[in-house]
Design a protein around this motif. Structure first.
Motif, short mmCIF file in Angstrom:
data_model
loop_
_atom_site.label_atom_id
_atom_site.label_comp_id
_atom_site.label_asym_id
_atom_site.label_seq_id
_atom_site.Cartn_x
_atom_site.Cartn_y
_atom_site.Cartn_z
N ARG A 206 0.92 -1.26 -0.21
CA ARG A 206 -0.08 0.00 0.14
C ARG A 206 1.12 1.26 0.05
NH1 ARG A 206 -2.78 1.45 4.25
NH2 ARG A 206 -1.68 0.20 5.67
N ALA A 207 0.15 2.54 -0.30
CA ALA A 207 0.91 3.52 -0.31
C ALA A 207 0.13 4.88 0.05
CB ALA A 207 1.76 3.84 -1.86
N TYR A 208 0.94 5.76 0.67
CA TYR A 208 0.34 7.10 0.66
C TYR A 208 1.08 8.20 0.03
CZ TYR A 208 -1.64 4.93 5.07
OH TYR A 208 -2.63 4.11 5.99
N VAL A 209 0.40 9.13 -0.37
CA VAL A 209 1.16 10.07 -1.04
C VAL A 209 1.02 11.25 -0.12
CG1 VAL A 209 0.99 11.91 -3.11
CG2 VAL A 209 0.61 9.46 -3.45
N MET A 210 2.08 12.31 -0.13
CA MET A 210 2.25 13.12 1.00
C MET A 210 2.43 14.58 -0.01
SD MET A 210 3.90 13.35 4.61
CE MET A 210 3.51 14.47 5.91
N GLU A 211 1.69 15.72 0.27
CA GLU A 211 1.79 16.96 -0.14
C GLU A 211 1.68 18.04 0.81
OE1 GLU A 211 -0.55 17.49 -3.79
OE2 GLU A 211 0.01 15.45 -4.42
N SER A 212 2.84 18.80 0.77
CA SER A 212 2.56 20.00 1.75
C SER A 212 2.01 19.83 3.30
CB SER A 212 1.60 21.01 1.18
OG SER A 212 2.25 21.37 -0.18
N GLY A 213 2.46 18.63 3.79
CA GLY A 213 2.35 18.48 5.16
C GLY A 213 1.02 17.49 5.19
N LEU A 214 0.39 17.14 4.19
CA LEU A 214 -1.04 16.35 4.31
C LEU A 214 -1.06 15.08 3.49
CD1 LEU A 214 -3.31 19.32 3.91
CD2 LEU A 214 -3.06 18.11 6.02
N ILE A 215 -1.66 14.21 3.85
CA ILE A 215 -2.01 12.96 2.97
C ILE A 215 -2.87 13.21 2.09
CG2 ILE A 215 -2.56 10.43 3.10
CD1 ILE A 215 0.11 10.96 4.36
N THR A 216 -2.70 13.25 0.80
CA THR A 216 -3.65 13.57 -0.26
C THR A 216 -4.15 12.37 -0.79
OG1 THR A 216 -1.85 14.11 -1.72
CG2 THR A 216 -2.62 15.86 -0.64
N MET A 217 -3.44 11.06 -0.83
CA MET A 217 -4.01 10.23 -1.81
C MET A 217 -3.68 8.81 -0.82
SD MET A 217 -3.29 11.00 -5.68
CE MET A 217 -4.11 9.37 -6.29
N SER A 218 -4.27 7.44 -1.01
CA SER A 218 -3.80 6.37 -0.25
C SER A 218 -4.49 5.46 -1.08
CB SER A 218 -4.08 6.41 1.03
OG SER A 218 -5.46 6.60 1.38
N GLY A 219 -3.88 4.06 -0.99
CA GLY A 219 -4.59 3.15 -1.52
C GLY A 219 -3.48 2.05 -2.00
N GLN A 220 -3.99 0.98 -2.52
CA GLN A 220 -2.96 -0.09 -2.78
C GLN A 220 -1.78 0.39 -3.88
OE1 GLN A 220 -3.20 -3.56 -1.90
NE2 GLN A 220 -4.98 -2.34 -0.35
N ALA A 221 -0.67 -0.02 -3.49
CA ALA A 221 0.31 0.62 -4.51
C ALA A 221 0.30 0.28 -5.93
CB ALA A 221 1.77 -0.10 -4.06
N LYS A 222 -0.24 -0.94 -6.29
CA LYS A 222 -0.54 -1.05 -7.72
C LYS A 222 -1.38 -0.13 -8.44
CE LYS A 222 -3.86 -4.83 -7.43
NZ LYS A 222 -3.91 -4.78 -5.92
N ASP A 223 -2.37 0.09 -7.71
CA ASP A 223 -3.59 1.29 -8.19
C ASP A 223 -2.89 2.58 -8.38
OD1 ASP A 223 -5.30 -0.83 -8.15
OD2 ASP A 223 -6.12 -0.52 -6.23
#
Length: 237
Positions: A206-223
């Protein structure tokens, strides 16, 4: 295994992390990606007790670790390989590995440490060739190997890796990520911060995307690897 709720971290008058939630389950490999300055390293330091929290709650294995010191967390099974490696430059490779095992105690400690040193050298044969060499004289890739081996000497339940591929050659990056896969296959839970988003997403669950101190996206890494927004922002497509 790790649960983070509404984590906020500020230092130097800057709100670096603005209230994030994330979870890592036992046995998972989870990656946190984002551009420089997004707050990824600050998050990792906060999770491991190296930076104080402004607010929020961190639980590890069902117990609150909010406010606990970094060395205490290592004893609880939470170890980090920091950005920039952080090896003890004026100590030898062997001494660095032994320092990683400082939490190992009991009647079998000496035998366990010796066994773990042998395992480290089996994983990183290049380190064995330089056992008594000062860590400060190693190449960047060799120092990264040493930093990972040192962290594993504490026999962590969860390993946090902060930018392990930074500044390394493609061949060395491949070696480091092979070890990450191997560590995960041995049952160690992994949280990975990585500048090479494509490589991180390829090996993560799984993965989280972080931008400017916030989590903006998350989900299965392959997605996320196939998401056009991620591909445009972080994969150069």
């Amino acid at each position: 295994m790790l649960s983070v709720k509404n984590l906020k971290v500020a230092y130097g008058g800057i709100q670096a992390v603005k209230g994030i939630d994330l979870e890592v389950s036992k046995g998972e490999l989870v990656t946190l990606i984002g551009s420089n300055g997004a707050g990824k390293t600050t998050t990792m330091k906060a999770l491991t007790g190296s930076l104080p929290l402004q607010s929020g709650e961190i639980e590890f294995m069902g117990q609150s670790i909010t406010g606990r010191s970094a060395w205490d967390l290592v004893a609880q099974g939470l170890a980090m390989v920091p950005e920039g490696r952080g090896v003890f430059t004026r100590m030898t490779i062997l001494e660095n590995l032994q320092m990683g095992a400082y939490v190992v105690t009991g009647n079998q400690a000496k035998a366990q440490v010796a066994d773990d040193v042998d395992k480290a050298f089996a994983t990183f044969p290049r380190l064995k060739e330089r056992t008594n060499q000062l860590a400060g004289t190693l190449s960047g890739g060799e120092q990264q190997m040493l930093a990972m081996a040192r962290a594993l000497m504490s026999r962590p339940k969860m390993l946090l890796l902060d930018e392990p591929s930074m500044g390394l050659s493609p061949l060395m990056v491949e070696k480091i990520f092979d070890v990450v896969r191997e560590v995960r296959s041995q049952g160690v839970t992994v949280l990975l911060v990585e500048q090479n988003a494509k490589l991180a997403l390829q090996i993560a669950d799984r993965a989280y995307v972080m931008e400017s101190g916030l989590i903006t996206m998350s989900g299965q890494a392959k997605d996320l690897l196939d998401d056009p927004r991620v591909r445009a922002a972080y994969l150069g497509e």
